[in-house]
Scaffold this motif. Structure first.
Motif, short mmCIF file in Angstrom:
data_model
loop_
_atom_site.label_atom_id
_atom_site.label_comp_id
_atom_site.label_asym_id
_atom_site.label_seq_id
_atom_site.Cartn_x
_atom_site.Cartn_y
_atom_site.Cartn_z
N ASN A 1 0.66 -1.61 -0.61
CA ASN A 1 -0.11 -0.31 0.45
C ASN A 1 1.23 1.75 0.03
O ASN A 1 0.47 2.32 0.73
N TYR A 2 1.71 0.84 -0.39
CA TYR A 2 2.74 2.06 -1.19
C TYR A 2 3.60 2.18 -2.13
O TYR A 2 4.18 1.77 -2.79
N HIS A 3 2.86 3.89 -2.81
CA HIS A 3 3.01 4.00 -3.98
C HIS A 3 4.18 4.82 -4.21
O HIS A 3 2.74 6.02 -4.40
N LYS A 4 4.90 5.64 -3.58
CA LYS A 4 4.81 7.04 -4.77
C LYS A 4 5.34 6.99 -5.53
O LYS A 4 5.71 6.44 -6.02
N MET A 5 4.64 8.35 -6.03
CA MET A 5 5.20 8.96 -7.08
C MET A 5 5.33 10.43 -7.14
O MET A 5 4.58 10.96 -6.49
N SER A 6 5.34 11.26 -8.28
CA SER A 6 5.47 12.28 -9.03
C SER A 6 3.57 12.83 -9.51
O SER A 6 3.05 11.65 -9.45
N VAL A 7 3.45 14.38 -9.26
CA VAL A 7 1.82 14.53 -9.96
C VAL A 7 2.22 14.09 -11.05
O VAL A 7 0.89 13.78 -11.78
N ARG A 8 3.23 14.34 -12.10
CA ARG A 8 3.28 14.00 -13.09
C ARG A 8 2.32 12.67 -13.72
O ARG A 8 2.12 11.99 -14.53
N GLU A 9 3.19 11.64 -12.74
CA GLU A 9 3.10 9.88 -12.60
C GLU A 9 1.82 9.69 -12.50
O GLU A 9 1.00 8.91 -13.13
N LEU A 10 1.37 10.58 -11.22
CA LEU A 10 -0.51 10.68 -10.65
C LEU A 10 -1.36 10.98 -11.95
O LEU A 10 -2.45 10.45 -12.61
N GLU A 11 -1.12 12.36 -12.59
CA GLU A 11 -1.91 12.51 -14.34
C GLU A 11 -1.72 11.64 -15.00
O GLU A 11 -2.24 11.23 -16.01
N THR A 12 -0.42 10.56 -15.23
CA THR A 12 -0.54 9.55 -17.01
C THR A 12 -1.72 7.89 -15.93
O THR A 12 -1.97 7.95 -16.51
N LEU A 13 -1.65 8.45 -14.44
CA LEU A 13 -1.80 7.43 -13.89
C LEU A 13 -3.69 7.02 -14.09
O LEU A 13 -3.90 5.84 -14.56
N VAL A 14 -3.68 8.27 -13.99
CA VAL A 14 -5.77 8.70 -13.36
C VAL A 14 -5.59 9.91 -14.25
O VAL A 14 -5.52 10.70 -13.68
N PRO A 15 -5.64 9.70 -15.72
CA PRO A 15 -5.85 11.27 -16.36
C PRO A 15 -6.74 11.84 -16.48
O PRO A 15 -7.31 13.09 -17.18
N GLU A 16 -8.24 11.10 -15.94
CA GLU A 16 -8.98 11.88 -15.84
C GLU A 16 -9.72 12.96 -14.89
O GLU A 16 -10.52 13.30 -15.21
N VAL A 17 -8.92 12.74 -13.97
CA VAL A 17 -8.79 14.08 -12.83
C VAL A 17 -7.75 15.20 -13.33
O VAL A 17 -6.81 14.12 -13.68
N ASN A 18 -8.49 16.06 -13.75
CA ASN A 18 -7.44 17.01 -13.86
C ASN A 18 -6.86 17.72 -12.30
O ASN A 18 -7.08 18.47 -12.04
#
Length: 216
Positions: A100-117
């Protein structure tokens, strides 16, 4: 610090980075449903009875708020909450800190869930960060799919319900009593609600406890 804030479809909180105790980090965690996850997915008779009572509770709360179509909205809410609950991890899976630990950049988050701005979302929350920990990425991806696939009206209904349900303890006695009848009496077997003065003190302690304590 450490207190989860529900954002309708997911939760967020700030706590010590589990992999670096010298710093704090923003955590995103699964959410979007109000019952315990198992109640949505279990096929047992008890869980089915809970879902039926939950539908009645939603309809009651929506009617108190002034929804004309509460009876039609309740199944829509349950369907979407069930969708999110099925994608969520079980309580047993949540006990594994590494999984349950997945550190990522905000840019990576945007790629993971692009449906959210995410840029607009964080800006609206007053959050400035370059990275975060997404605790359950698969469930967050399901949130993205829900936003893309469900109608805007249904999503608005779900989010409205989240707000109404979350405010039940702060609204009129009718809202509080409806909430107690389902969560207190039906689910927990509690016969009588906590007196109003104790609830009021509890809210102050829970939100301003340290600040008020400094006065004394």
């Amino acid at each position: 610090l450490g207190e989860t804030t529900e954002c309708g479809l997911w939760g967020m909180y700030i706590d010590v980075d589990a992999m670096n105790s010298d710093m704090n980090i923003l955590y995103e965690c699964q959410g979007g449903y109000t019952l315990t996850r198992d109640y949505y997915v279990d096929k047992e008779e008890r869980s089915e009875a809970i879902r039926q009572e939950y539908l009645k509770y939603i309809e009651k709360m929506l009617s108190l708020y002034g929804y004309i179509d509460g009876a039609q909205a309740a199944p829509v809410i349950l369907r979407m909450e069930t969708r999110l609950a099925k994608a969520a991890k079980s309580k047993e899976e949540l006990r594994d800190p590494i999984a349950n630990y997945h550190k990522m950049s905000v840019r990576e988050l945007e790629t993971l869930v692009p449906e959210v701005n995410w840029q607009d979302f964080f800006a609206g929350c007053g959050i400035t960060t370059d990275s975060l920990c997404v605790s359950q990425p698969e469930q967050l991806q399901e949130v993205g799919k829900l936003l893309a696939e469900e109608s805007l009206d249904d999503i608005k209904t779900l989010l409205s319900w989240q707000v109404i349900h979350g405010a039940a303890n702060y609204l009129t006695d009718e809202f509080f009593n409806a909430n107690f009848e389902f969560y207190g009496r039906f689910l927990s077997g509690t016969e009588e609600p906590t007196p109003l003065w104790k609830r009021a003190v509890g809210i102050v302690n829970g939100t301003l406890g340290e600040a008020v304590g400094q006065m004394y």
